[in-house]
Design a protein around this motif. Structure first.
Motif, short mmCIF file in Angstrom:
data_model
loop_
_atom_site.label_atom_id
_atom_site.label_comp_id
_atom_site.label_asym_id
_atom_site.label_seq_id
_atom_site.Cartn_x
_atom_site.Cartn_y
_atom_site.Cartn_z
N ALA A 225 0.86 -1.18 0.00
CA ALA A 225 0.00 0.00 0.00
C ALA A 225 0.89 1.23 0.00
O ALA A 225 2.08 1.15 0.31
CB ALA A 225 -0.93 0.00 1.21
N GLU A 226 0.32 2.39 -0.31
CA GLU A 226 1.12 3.61 -0.46
C GLU A 226 0.44 4.80 0.20
O GLU A 226 -0.78 4.97 0.11
CB GLU A 226 1.33 3.92 -1.95
N ASP A 227 1.25 5.63 0.84
CA ASP A 227 0.85 6.97 1.25
C ASP A 227 1.57 7.93 0.32
O ASP A 227 2.76 8.22 0.50
CB ASP A 227 1.23 7.23 2.71
N SER A 228 0.87 8.42 -0.70
CA SER A 228 1.53 9.24 -1.72
C SER A 228 1.94 10.61 -1.19
O SER A 228 2.89 11.21 -1.72
CB SER A 228 0.59 9.41 -2.93
N ASP A 229 1.28 11.10 -0.17
CA ASP A 229 1.62 12.42 0.37
C ASP A 229 2.99 12.43 1.05
O ASP A 229 3.70 13.43 1.01
CB ASP A 229 0.55 12.89 1.37
N THR A 230 3.35 11.33 1.68
CA THR A 230 4.62 11.26 2.40
C THR A 230 5.65 10.38 1.71
O THR A 230 6.78 10.25 2.18
CB THR A 230 4.41 10.75 3.83
N ARG B 238 5.60 6.99 1.25
CA ARG B 238 5.87 5.76 1.99
C ARG B 238 5.18 4.58 1.33
O ARG B 238 4.03 4.68 0.90
CB ARG B 238 5.39 5.88 3.44
N LEU B 239 5.89 3.46 1.28
CA LEU B 239 5.30 2.18 0.90
C LEU B 239 5.16 1.32 2.14
O LEU B 239 6.08 1.27 2.98
CB LEU B 239 6.19 1.44 -0.11
N PHE B 240 4.03 0.64 2.26
CA PHE B 240 3.81 -0.31 3.35
C PHE B 240 3.77 -1.71 2.73
O PHE B 240 2.99 -1.97 1.83
CB PHE B 240 2.49 0.01 4.06
N VAL B 241 4.63 -2.58 3.23
CA VAL B 241 4.77 -3.92 2.66
C VAL B 241 4.63 -4.96 3.77
O VAL B 241 5.30 -4.86 4.80
CB VAL B 241 6.13 -4.08 1.96
N THR B 242 3.79 -5.96 3.55
CA THR B 242 3.52 -6.95 4.60
C THR B 242 4.31 -8.24 4.38
O THR B 242 4.70 -8.59 3.27
CB THR B 242 2.03 -7.31 4.66
#
Length: 355
Positions: free
Chosen positions: A238-243, A245-249
């Protein structure tokens, strides 16, 4: 038997907010349970539920189903009312369905037929399969490469193969014709994510790598290995495009959620929340499904503190967020018995986030 065991291993591998919530006091579990009950709509639906897709208009929730793995041929794509979870329609398919996405106009649902190494396109107007592509690759046992996640970008489908070495098939979404292959993608191609902010596709694999792919030429530009030589089977992204960041499980090896810099792959934070499967970013919150603990967590995306936990035993699997960020959908799977049967149907859960 070997075919059956391989199928089950693949099935396990497929296993793809602004307002603050008030934390209930620990001495009042009844109140917390009552509050959660008001948020949840649950329905026992069918065996073998995996991924979901919402129509662009928000008037239909599609759920892919492989149905049973013991003495059951074929699968179903269910069409549900997104608010009540009542059945609006069902497409019975000759192949089992796992990964899922929907076209931008809502006229076509794409499902991966993982055990048969293919992808099918269903017409949402009548529920019929209008096109199908079966990939020719076979492993050393003569079995098809498992087609896991499907990503739709710019009228092109990217389909990851659960194989060693893996591949990403590049498919024309309109004709379902194979256009290209992205090779040398490591072991077990799992999660796929397109970032509009960088114009790149990020692909996770079972060797602990994140591949950065340029969709204009389908070349791998970078290979990140965020945990180095530590064992990792990275799954969903998943991604937070504003900051940036990628979130990877990781659900089985490192049992964590990684927070990565989207430009460099540098590890910003490793979240010690335990096994992590599905992941969705929503404004200021992060949602993670935990198959082993039977929970879905809501985390503050800035502090990474757990804000809320929904108990959805036995095995919460895929997550889907509505376009307005107000509703979270979860597929919850039953545990498999030794004979590949289950003790009851999988279910769909609708969580009203009340933001």
């Amino acid at each position: 038997m070997k075919r059956q065991l391989t199928a089950m291993a693949l099935a396990f591998a497929l296993a793809g907010c602004a307002a603050q919530s008030t934390k209930a006091p620990q001495h009042a579990p009844q109140l917390q349970a009552a509050a959660q009950a008001e948020q949840l709509t649950q329905r026992d639906l069918a065996d073998g539920l995996y991924e979901m897709a919402l129509s662009p208009k928000g008037d239909a929730l599609y759920v892919s189903s492989a149905e049973g793995f013991k003495d059951v041929q074929g699968g179903v794509v269910y069409k549900l009312d997104p608010k009540t979870l009542k059945t609006l329609g069902a497409s019975h398919t000759d192949l089992k369905n796992f990964g899922m996405t929907i076209s931008d106009d809502g006229q076509t649902v794409y499902v991966t037929n993982s055990l048969d190494g293919g992808i099918s396109a269903l017409n949402t107007a009548d529920g019929k399969v209008k096109a199908r592509l079966l990939f020719p690759e076979r492993n050393e046992k003569g079995l098809p490469y498992g087609a896991r996640q499907v990503l739709l970008h710019n009228d092109t489908l990217y389909v990851g193969a659960v194989a060693d070495p893996a591949v990403i098939w590049v498919v024309d979404a309109k004709t379902l014709k194979l256009k290209n292959r992205i090779k040398n993608t490591g072991k077990w191609m799992t999660g796929l994510h397109y970032s509009a902010s960088t114009g790149r596709i990020y692909a996770a694999n079972g060797g602990g790598e994140i591949l950065v792919i340029n969709p204009r030429n389908n070349r791998i530009e970078h290979r990140w290995k965020p945990l180095g030589d530590k064992p990792a089977l990275l799954l969903n992204i998943a991604e937070d495009s504003d900051t940036g960041r990628l979130f990877v499980t990781d659900n089985s090896k490192a049992k964590t959620t990684l927070v990565l810099d989207i430009h460099s792959g540098k590890v910003i934070k490793q979240l010690d929340i335990g096994d992590s499967l599905g992941v969705v970013f929503n404004r200021h919150e992060l949602y993670v499904s935990q198959r082993e603990s039977g929970k879905v967590l809501s985390l503050d995306a800035t502090s990474y503190a757990v804000k809320k936990s929904w108990d959805l035993k036995p095995n919460p699997n895929s997550l889907l967020l509505s376009a307005d960020g107000q509703t979270l959908y979860v597929t919850v799977k039953q545990a498999f018995n030794k004979d590949h049967s289950t003790d009851g149907p999988d279910r769909v859960v609708r969580i009203a986030l009340n933001h």
